[in-house]
Motif scaffolding. Structure first.
Motif, PDB file in Angstrom:
ATOM      1  N   LEU A 538      -7.377 -22.416   8.212  1.00  0.00           N
ATOM      2  CA  LEU A 538      -8.011 -22.119   9.501  1.00  0.00           C
ATOM      3  C   LEU A 538      -9.134 -21.085   9.369  1.00  0.00           C
ATOM      4  O   LEU A 538      -9.796 -20.784  10.363  1.00  0.00           O
ATOM      5  CB  LEU A 538      -6.959 -21.620  10.493  1.00  0.00           C
ATOM      6  CG  LEU A 538      -5.839 -22.611  10.842  1.00  0.00           C
ATOM      7  CD1 LEU A 538      -4.904 -22.009  11.876  1.00  0.00           C
ATOM      8  CD2 LEU A 538      -6.429 -23.921  11.360  1.00  0.00           C
ATOM      9  N   GLU A 539      -9.311 -20.550   8.157  1.00  0.00           N
ATOM     10  CA  GLU A 539     -10.359 -19.572   7.888  1.00  0.00           C
ATOM     11  C   GLU A 539     -10.268 -18.377   8.838  1.00  0.00           C
ATOM     12  O   GLU A 539     -11.276 -17.888   9.373  1.00  0.00           O
ATOM     13  CB  GLU A 539     -11.737 -20.216   7.960  1.00  0.00           C
ATOM     14  CG  GLU A 539     -11.940 -21.314   6.911  1.00  0.00           C
ATOM     15  CD  GLU A 539     -13.341 -21.919   6.947  1.00  0.00           C
ATOM     16  OE1 GLU A 539     -14.066 -21.681   7.934  1.00  0.00           O
ATOM     17  OE2 GLU A 539     -13.708 -22.623   5.990  1.00  0.00           O
ATOM     18  N   LEU A 540      -9.042 -17.902   9.046  1.00  0.00           N
ATOM     19  CA  LEU A 540      -8.854 -16.718   9.870  1.00  0.00           C
ATOM     20  C   LEU A 540      -9.380 -15.509   9.111  1.00  0.00           C
ATOM     21  O   LEU A 540      -9.204 -15.402   7.899  1.00  0.00           O
ATOM     22  CB  LEU A 540      -7.373 -16.535  10.203  1.00  0.00           C
ATOM     23  CG  LEU A 540      -6.691 -17.729  10.899  1.00  0.00           C
ATOM     24  CD1 LEU A 540      -5.228 -17.421  11.180  1.00  0.00           C
ATOM     25  CD2 LEU A 540      -7.423 -18.086  12.186  1.00  0.00           C
ATOM     26  N   ALA A 541     -10.010 -14.571   9.829  1.00  0.00           N
ATOM     27  CA  ALA A 541     -10.708 -13.486   9.138  1.00  0.00           C
ATOM     28  C   ALA A 541     -10.218 -12.102   9.512  1.00  0.00           C
ATOM     29  O   ALA A 541     -10.701 -11.119   8.957  1.00  0.00           O
ATOM     30  CB  ALA A 541     -12.206 -13.582   9.426  1.00  0.00           C
ATOM     31  N   SER A 542      -9.255 -11.996  10.441  1.00  0.00           N
ATOM     32  CA  SER A 542      -8.819 -10.671  10.848  1.00  0.00           C
ATOM     33  C   SER A 542      -7.332 -10.662  11.161  1.00  0.00           C
ATOM     34  O   SER A 542      -6.719 -11.700  11.439  1.00  0.00           O
ATOM     35  CB  SER A 542      -9.589 -10.200  12.089  1.00  0.00           C
ATOM     36  OG  SER A 542      -9.191 -10.965  13.226  1.00  0.00           O
ATOM     37  N   PHE A 543      -6.768  -9.479  11.121  1.00  0.00           N
ATOM     38  CA  PHE A 543      -5.351  -9.298  11.458  1.00  0.00           C
ATOM     39  C   PHE A 543      -5.099  -9.740  12.894  1.00  0.00           C
ATOM     40  O   PHE A 543      -4.075 -10.381  13.190  1.00  0.00           O
ATOM     41  CB  PHE A 543      -4.990  -7.829  11.273  1.00  0.00           C
ATOM     42  CG  PHE A 543      -3.578  -7.493  11.669  1.00  0.00           C
ATOM     43  CD1 PHE A 543      -2.509  -7.830  10.857  1.00  0.00           C
ATOM     44  CD2 PHE A 543      -3.321  -6.833  12.862  1.00  0.00           C
ATOM     45  CE1 PHE A 543      -1.198  -7.515  11.211  1.00  0.00           C
ATOM     46  CE2 PHE A 543      -2.026  -6.505  13.224  1.00  0.00           C
ATOM     47  CZ  PHE A 543      -0.962  -6.852  12.399  1.00  0.00           C
ATOM     48  N   GLU A 544      -6.025  -9.414  13.783  1.00  0.00           N
ATOM     49  CA  GLU A 544      -5.842  -9.763  15.184  1.00  0.00           C
ATOM     50  C   GLU A 544      -5.782 -11.279  15.385  1.00  0.00           C
ATOM     51  O   GLU A 544      -4.968 -11.790  16.169  1.00  0.00           O
ATOM     52  CB  GLU A 544      -6.973  -9.165  16.025  1.00  0.00           C
ATOM     53  CG  GLU A 544      -6.944  -7.652  16.148  1.00  0.00           C
ATOM     54  CD  GLU A 544      -7.348  -6.927  14.870  1.00  0.00           C
ATOM     55  OE1 GLU A 544      -6.973  -5.753  14.720  1.00  0.00           O
ATOM     56  OE2 GLU A 544      -8.040  -7.560  14.022  1.00  0.00           O
ATOM     57  N   GLU A 545      -6.632 -12.017  14.672  1.00  0.00           N
ATOM     58  CA  GLU A 545      -6.608 -13.478  14.779  1.00  0.00           C
ATOM     59  C   GLU A 545      -5.271 -14.043  14.295  1.00  0.00           C
ATOM     60  O   GLU A 545      -4.701 -14.941  14.917  1.00  0.00           O
ATOM     61  CB  GLU A 545      -7.742 -14.079  13.941  1.00  0.00           C
ATOM     62  CG  GLU A 545      -9.109 -13.995  14.557  1.00  0.00           C
ATOM     63  CD  GLU A 545     -10.138 -14.705  13.693  1.00  0.00           C
ATOM     64  OE1 GLU A 545     -10.525 -15.835  14.048  1.00  0.00           O
ATOM     65  OE2 GLU A 545     -10.516 -14.152  12.643  1.00  0.00           O
ATOM     66  N   VAL A 546      -4.788 -13.517  13.190  1.00  0.00           N
ATOM     67  CA  VAL A 546      -3.526 -14.002  12.635  1.00  0.00           C
ATOM     68  C   VAL A 546      -2.380 -13.737  13.606  1.00  0.00           C
ATOM     69  O   VAL A 546      -1.560 -14.616  13.880  1.00  0.00           O
ATOM     70  CB  VAL A 546      -3.250 -13.338  11.271  1.00  0.00           C
ATOM     71  CG1 VAL A 546      -1.870 -13.745  10.753  1.00  0.00           C
ATOM     72  CG2 VAL A 546      -4.321 -13.712  10.259  1.00  0.00           C
ATOM     73  N   MET A 547      -2.309 -12.508  14.134  1.00  0.00           N
ATOM     74  CA  MET A 547      -1.205 -12.147  15.024  1.00  0.00           C
ATOM     75  C   MET A 547      -1.284 -12.914  16.342  1.00  0.00           C
ATOM     76  O   MET A 547      -0.253 -13.275  16.924  1.00  0.00           O
ATOM     77  CB  MET A 547      -1.215 -10.649  15.288  1.00  0.00           C
ATOM     78  CG  MET A 547      -0.927  -9.797  14.055  1.00  0.00           C
ATOM     79  SD  MET A 547       0.687 -10.153  13.300  1.00  0.00           S
ATOM     80  CE  MET A 547       1.789  -9.472  14.531  1.00  0.00           C
TER      81      MET A 547
END
Length: 898
Positions: A538-547
């Motif tokens: 998913l090319e997530l780039a930050s902790f906030e996106e993951v959480m």
């Protein structure tokens, strides 16, 4: 040695005035197991004396191959502390030479006489010798001294001849193949001479033996089968030159090892004095092929004398396997404590991994049972052979043989003699079966099925331990694999039962309502592997996106650094930017390792251990200017200790300007690539190990991973860089490089395993790229490479399939991921120094940026350097206050910002 304290179970117990004396003749694994069994049952009223002719504590002969390739490995069985018990005495260097059955004494070669009330003979066996000319020039494979001598001989011959040694092993059985594999790992050319037409003919039928032969020949072994040697040839100086075969051929050899079997050491029974001291009166019944005959309680014909292990003949057989020896030892200990245990007969099951090739055999492998059926799958092209033997109705399991793919062995071995849950073909994994041998099988294991044959541990015992039987710590259930192994002994010998043991543990925990979760933590339900793939795809780039997508809450000390690590391993952006700094642990936040006194260490990278005098001078100047303690590490670089947080940017400015970069001693990443001097300087070197080490370190520097990574490169088989103790080890050969993977130090050290041999530079880098990226994507949080390989289904064979043969079809993707890392690498400290905002992190007090931490103090040590002051010393005059602190470079710091 004789200890002074009693075990807890005997403390406070009333002592018998004259404890009964047990003498054990022999100090091998069987003797150790007997002493351990007596200790476990309680030694009140007993005194056990173990007499061993060797100079060592009892050691694990099953693992001799480890000592062949690493003379420093410790094979000691159990813990040395056991021998500190006051009722246990181990006498090394004492060989028993005679038994006086009338006087109930034994005599040693030193003339010492030991009286006994019970005598346990565990003298084991000797290596069989060849009755041919030149036999005196050969080595045998039986004791630590034997394998050390082989190791030394290969090392010296390699140096003397200036080429690879031709190491001939005579014998194609278990010991012979193990020996040959060891010589190959030592850099020799392995050659096997086997009198039988196929290898391991005692355990394998012709189809399996031929498959094994093809597999190991593909690994670089040369096998001569179906013919016997007639003479060992040598030159005038006694140096072996070859082996003359019965058919007239001469096989070139520089070293010959004989591993054609063993013969029981039963001379004590042959020479024992008869009743009333009569000489030469035969009291003991001896087997036709040696060994003293025992009954099912392991007693001999003479009351008070027992025999266990390889010297014991039961049912006309003496076998050199660990499982029956352990069982015999337990039986004698049980009988001496009033029990009625009996020996059920020999378990001939065998499983080994030979140079990455799986081999297993158990039960009626040759289908000798009347009307038995053989269900066989053979694929000569792949070198795979699988056979299951059943009764004529194809229901009851009688035995099996597996070569090339021994996956079914673990599941099938415990149900030997029982009705199969599915038709036999369902267990032939190589033929596309295997569903029946999956996770459901361990649920159906009856309680009396033996899960661990080495230690005779049943599935019921495992279930009892998991459910809280009280055998371990009170009635507390066992919920961890390591704890389960320690409690039951299952999986502590050969280890082949560990996968099934783990499955059974998880099954029982699930049945009892304990959730066996693979969740990363309470905030992330995904495993690390699942989380990694999700972030990647998913090319997530930050902790906030993951959480936001996959987490709950604000995270914790587990998921925060794990997510930061995953993001860093997929994206080379500065690790402390974009809110990632708050996710890291203390060391990563400071880009340095915090020490016990609150100061930090500074570790510049010294690739491959190579450094110029000019750069050495820079390090010396920095250390002197800031009063730092300096230490050369085992990874061939220089650590500087004692830097305050606010001093780190100043120190790194000097180092970066001199051409240094971060050694990342603080990160879960590549630490060092250790090397010897290689062919450039060393007269034994066959490749330029320094150049390769530097290339590897510069390629993989900054690579974030589940745990720290270490590498080593040795320029020849002498292995001065200790490459096989690293996550990735590279050892030079005359034809290229041998690649070893999965070596770790730490509390549970592991030797790296051979993945591929004689590689050119390009292929070597390609395989390491794949290995590292596959590990990074699939390992658990904080899991070292050794433990990761152990837990992979298929172990090193699976790693070989993925990395070398690309069976998953992901090699190109793994290489591309590594190429991206190499292309985008930026040194973290160089990046830090460019940005005043990043430098704001490096101050001891947020509200007083110019104030230093006065609680940090140092005192001189006895070697002319400084060390952290103790609490008592902090009240005295300290040198810490007088260390000159260099003013910050004006262009580097703005006092309003830092």
């Amino acid at each position: 040695m004789t200890g002074q304290t009693s075990s807890p179970q005997n403390q406070g117990a009333e002592r018998t005035p004259t404890p009964r004396r047990i003498v054990v003749a022999g100090g091998g694994p069987a003797a150790h197991r007997f002493a351990d069994a007596m200790h476990a049952r309680g030694l009140h009223g007993w005194h056990v004396t173990v007499l061993t002719e060797e100079a060592h504590l009892p050691y694990d002969r099953v693992a001799l191959s480890k000592a062949l390739t690493n003379a420093d490995v410790d094979l000691t069985l159990g813990t040395a502390a056991m021998w500190d018990h006051e009722a246990l005495s181990l006498q090394t260097g004492e060989r028993v030479t005679g038994i006086d059955t009338a006087g109930k004494t034994v005599t040693t070669a030193a003339g010492t006489v030991y009286p006994y009330d019970e005598l346990v003979v565990a003298t084991g066996s000797d290596a069989a010798r060849l009755p041919i000319p030149g036999a005196e020039l050969t080595h045998v494979y039986r004791t630590l001294e034997d394998v050390w001598a082989i190791n030394q001989a290969i090392t010296e011959l390699t140096e003397k001849l200036g080429r690879k040694v031709n190491a001939v092993t005579i014998g194609g059985g278990l010991l012979g193949l193990e020996s040959a594999a060891g010589t190959e790992q030592l850099g020799a050319t392995p050659i096997v001479i086997n009198g039988s037409p196929w290898l391991m003919n005692t355990q394998l039928d012709e189809g399996a033996g031929q498959a094994l032969g093809r597999l190991i020949e593909a690994k670089g072994f040369t096998v001569h089968g179906g013919v016997f040697p007639s003479e060992v040839l040598s030159d005038d100086d006694g140096q072996v030159t070859g082996v003359l075969m019965a058919d007239g051929r001469i096989i070139d050899a520089d070293l010959v090892i004989v591993a054609i079997g063993v013969k029981p050491r039963d001379e004590l029974f042959r020479a024992a004095d008869g009743p009333d001291g009569q000489k030469g009166v035969q009291q003991f019944q001896l087997g036709q092929r040696g060994g003293v005959v025992i009954s099912d309680d392991c007693s001999t014909e003479v009351p008070g004398i027992w025999a266990i292990g390889e010297v014991a003949n039961f049912g006309g057989m003496c076998l050199g396997l660990v499982a029956p020896a352990n069982t015999m030892a337990e039986i004698v200990a049980d009988r001496l404590h009033g029990g009625d245990a009996t020996f059920p007969g020999f378990d001939t099951a065998t499983k080994l991994k030979l140079s990455g090739v799986d081999v297993a055999s158990f039960g009626d492998a040759f289908a000798r049972t009347e009307h038995s059926l053989e269900i066989v799958y053979a694929d000569p092209a792949r070198g795979v052979y699988q056979k299951i033997v059943t009764t004529d109705d194809a229901k009851t399991l009688l035995g099996g043989i597996f070569v090339g793919d021994a996956t079914p062995y673990t599941s099938l071995r415990p149900v030997l003699g029982r009705e199969l849950a599915a038709e036999p073909g369902a267990y032939l994994t190589a033929a596309g079966g295997g569903d029946a041998g999956g996770e459901a099988l361990e649920i159906r294991l009856p309680d009396d099925a033996i899960l661990c044959s080495c230690n005779n541990v049943s599935a019921g015992s495992i279930r009892d331990a998991v459910n809280g039987c009280g055998a371990c710590d009170g009635n507390a259930p066992v919920q961890e694999l390591g704890e389960l192994k320690g409690c039951t002994r299952a999986g502590t010998s050969c280890g082949s039962c560990v996968p099934m043991l783990k499955k059974l543990l998880e099954t029982e925990l699930t049945k009892s309502g304990v959730e066996v979760s693979k969740a990363l933590c309470e905030h992330i339900e995904l495993s690390r592997q699942e989380l990694f793939e999700t972030i990647r795809v998913l090319e997530l780039a930050s902790f906030e996106e993951v959480m936001a997508k996959y987490g709950t809450g604000s995270g914790c000390d587990i998921c925060k650094p794990t997510i930061a690590n995953i993001l860093a391993s997929q994206n080379s952006a500065y690790v402390l930017d974009a809110g990632r700094g708050t996710l890291q642990d203390t060391n990563d936040r400071a880009l340095a390792n915090m020490q016990k006194d609150g100061t930090y260490s500074v570790v510049p990278r010294i690739a491959g251990g190579e450094i110029t005098p000019k750069k050495l001078g820079v390090i010396a100047a920095v250390a002197e200017q800031y009063g730092l303690y300096t230490k050369i590490t085992g990874g061939q670089r220089i650590d500087m200790f004692g830097a305050r947080l606010e001093q780190l940017p100043e120190i790194w400015k000097l180092l970066v300007d001199a051409g240094f970069e971060s050694g990342q001693a603080y990160g879960k990443s590549l630490r060092t690539v250790k090397s010897c001097v290689g062919s450039t300087w060393c007269r034994f070197g066959v490749q330029d190990s320094v150049a390769m080490a530097i290339q590897l370190e510069l390629r993989y520097r900054g690579l974030r991973s589940p745990h720290k990574l270490k590498m080593g490169v040795s320029g020849c088989a002498r292995e001065c860089a200790e490459a096989r103790g690293k996550d990735v080890g590279v050892i030079a050969t005359a034809d290229g490089w041998n690649l070893y993977v999965g070596g770790n130090g730490g509390a549970t050290p592991a030797h790296a395993q051979l993945l591929a041999k004689d590689l050119d530079d390009e292929t070597l880098l390609k395989y390491i790229d794949r290995y590292f990226m596959y590990y990074i994507r699939t390992a658990d949080r904080l899991q070292r490479t050794a433990r990761w390989q152990e837990e992979l289904d298929g172990g090193i064979k699976h790693v070989e399939d993925v990395v070398v043969h690309d069976t998953l079809g992901i090699a190109a993707d793994l290489e591309a991921a590594m190429a991206k890392h190499v292309d985008t690498y930026v040194d973290e400290w160089e990046d830090t120094l460019k940005d005043p905002e990043r430098l704001r992190r490096f101050r001891s007090f947020v509200n007083a940026p110019d104030q230093k931490d006065d609680s940090i103090s140092f005192v001189p040590d006895e070697r002319g350097q400084m060390r952290p002051a103790t609490a008592e010393e902090k009240g005295k005059v300290l040198i810490g206050s007088s260390i000159p602190v260099r003013a910050a470079t004006p262009e580097l710091f703005d006092k309003n910002e830092v």
